[in-house]
Scaffold this active site. Sequence first.
Site, PDB file in Angstrom:
ATOM      1  N   HIS A   1      54.739  76.375  74.696  1.00 36.13           N
ATOM      2  CA  HIS A   1      55.484  77.084  73.641  1.00 36.13           C
ATOM      3  C   HIS A   1      55.273  78.592  73.868  1.00 36.13           C
ATOM      4  CE1 HIS A   1      57.710  77.796  70.148  1.00 36.13           C
ATOM      5  NE2 HIS A   1      56.944  77.285  69.202  1.00 36.13           N
TER       6      HIS A   1
ATOM      7  N   ARG B   1      65.071  74.073  73.441  1.00 38.27           N
ATOM      8  CA  ARG B   1      63.912  73.416  72.826  1.00 38.27           C
ATOM      9  C   ARG B   1      64.090  71.910  73.002  1.00 38.27           C
ATOM     10  NH1 ARG B   1      60.708  73.803  67.111  1.00 38.27           N
ATOM     11  NH2 ARG B   1      60.100  75.734  68.109  1.00 38.27           N
TER      12      ARG B   1
ATOM     13  N   CYS C   1      50.805  78.340  63.856  1.00 30.96           N
ATOM     14  CA  CYS C   1      52.192  78.595  64.276  1.00 30.96           C
ATOM     15  C   CYS C   1      53.192  78.141  63.227  1.00 30.96           C
ATOM     16  CB  CYS C   1      52.460  77.895  65.602  1.00 30.96           C
ATOM     17  SG  CYS C   1      52.330  76.099  65.493  1.00 30.96           S
TER      18      CYS C   1
ATOM     19  N   ASP D   1      46.742  73.961  64.712  1.00 30.28           N
ATOM     20  CA  ASP D   1      48.133  73.484  64.732  1.00 30.28           C
ATOM     21  C   ASP D   1      48.109  72.066  64.174  1.00 30.28           C
ATOM     22  OD1 ASP D   1      50.867  73.194  65.215  1.00 30.28           O
ATOM     23  OD2 ASP D   1      50.657  72.933  67.388  1.00 30.28           O
TER      24      ASP D   1
ATOM     25  N   GLN E   1      55.915  81.352  71.233  1.00 33.82           N
ATOM     26  CA  GLN E   1      54.955  81.356  70.119  1.00 33.82           C
ATOM     27  C   GLN E   1      53.752  82.242  70.457  1.00 33.82           C
ATOM     28  OE1 GLN E   1      55.087  79.711  66.989  1.00 33.82           O
ATOM     29  NE2 GLN E   1      53.352  81.038  66.633  1.00 33.82           N
TER      30      GLN E   1
ATOM     31  N   ARG F   1      57.639  86.278  65.144  1.00 34.42           N
ATOM     32  CA  ARG F   1      58.535  85.516  66.034  1.00 34.42           C
ATOM     33  C   ARG F   1      59.850  86.285  66.192  1.00 34.42           C
ATOM     34  NH1 ARG F   1      58.020  80.264  66.769  1.00 34.42           N
ATOM     35  NH2 ARG F   1      59.149  80.867  68.648  1.00 34.42           N
TER      36      ARG F   1
END
Length: 341
Positions: free
Chosen positions: A144, A117, A282, A240, A147, A327
């Site tokens: 991402h 990341r 998310c 988001d 996600q 996730r």
Amino acid sequence: MSQTVAVPTDLVDLRGRDLLTDVDLGRDGVAAVLTRASALKAARRAGSEQQRLVGRCAALLFEKPSTRTRTAAQAALIQQGGAAIPLEQGSSQVGSKESVADTAAVLSRMCDLIIFRGAAQQTVVDLAAHATVPVINALTDTWHPTQSLADVMTMREFTTSVEPIRLAYLGDARNNVATSLLVTSGLLGLDLRIGAPAALWPEQWAIDLAQDLAAAAGGRLSLTEDPMAAVRGVEFVHTDVWVSMGEPESVWSARVEALSEYQVTAQTMAATGRSDAKFMHCLPAFHDRDTDIGAQVCAATGRVSLEVTDEVFSSPASIVFEQAENRLHTLKALFQLLLIG
Ligand code: CP
Ligand code: NVA
């Protein structure tokens, strides 16, 4: 007594593959991950999960903060009998004394998987070029992709309509989460409507890529500056944060001004025209003043929430914590499929 849930055999072989962008697994690969994730979720619920990653370990090379992705990755490996080794920013030699290429070579000799990341997409591309084990992008400024796997799994669990799933994304549509949702929607043939000011629409390459994928998959993608038009008829409303990790604090005031109209409110949810419409995010989310940044930005702008009202975030329509849980299941499925099939 626990119930035995069979893990299905998948049609595609993902062993040894990298996941650097949303197109890397292909449509069948995404389907395989989602099928496996559902089976693993059911097995965990039933108390019959089989440990298939005993002795496997992943290096978690994280330049940016994370709650969900890091915890999901570590929990997934622990539950499967393996382990993850966190290498936080500043805690390893990478960058300061060791190149990305040399780091990739070293980690490949000790670990079965590298999970990165950070800011630059090029870093995860370079890691993959020099690693001999699969590399997973756990968020960069551009993408991402882990996600969007959880996003699609969650929408499939909650949809009551026939395919294609109809969803909208409101807010900063150029960010990593929006780009991944856009491209994954194209890949899977979903019906995605983006509502954002034109200045914050996805980059043209991402729109073109998603449109090409959608044309092949029978999906539909549209962009509008009208947030209420974007959500009309959709089952899922996504948003988001308005300012992503790595962006300077100084952009907050302009971003709040540009995006205020795109806040997800009770009116937005009503404008879907569907009483069963669901809210997705998310996370983390600025739905109240209970965070340092949320409190600061709200105080400076006279607001009580940012991208979503607390009313919507805390309502029965909100499935954000189901989305967060997924996730775990999607990462666990991905690890199995990349490592052992
Ligand atoms: N959604 C997500 O990636 O959360 P984290 O930043 O907490 O990992
Ligand atoms: N767009 C957000 C996503 C966080 C999971 C960010 O990059 O900060």
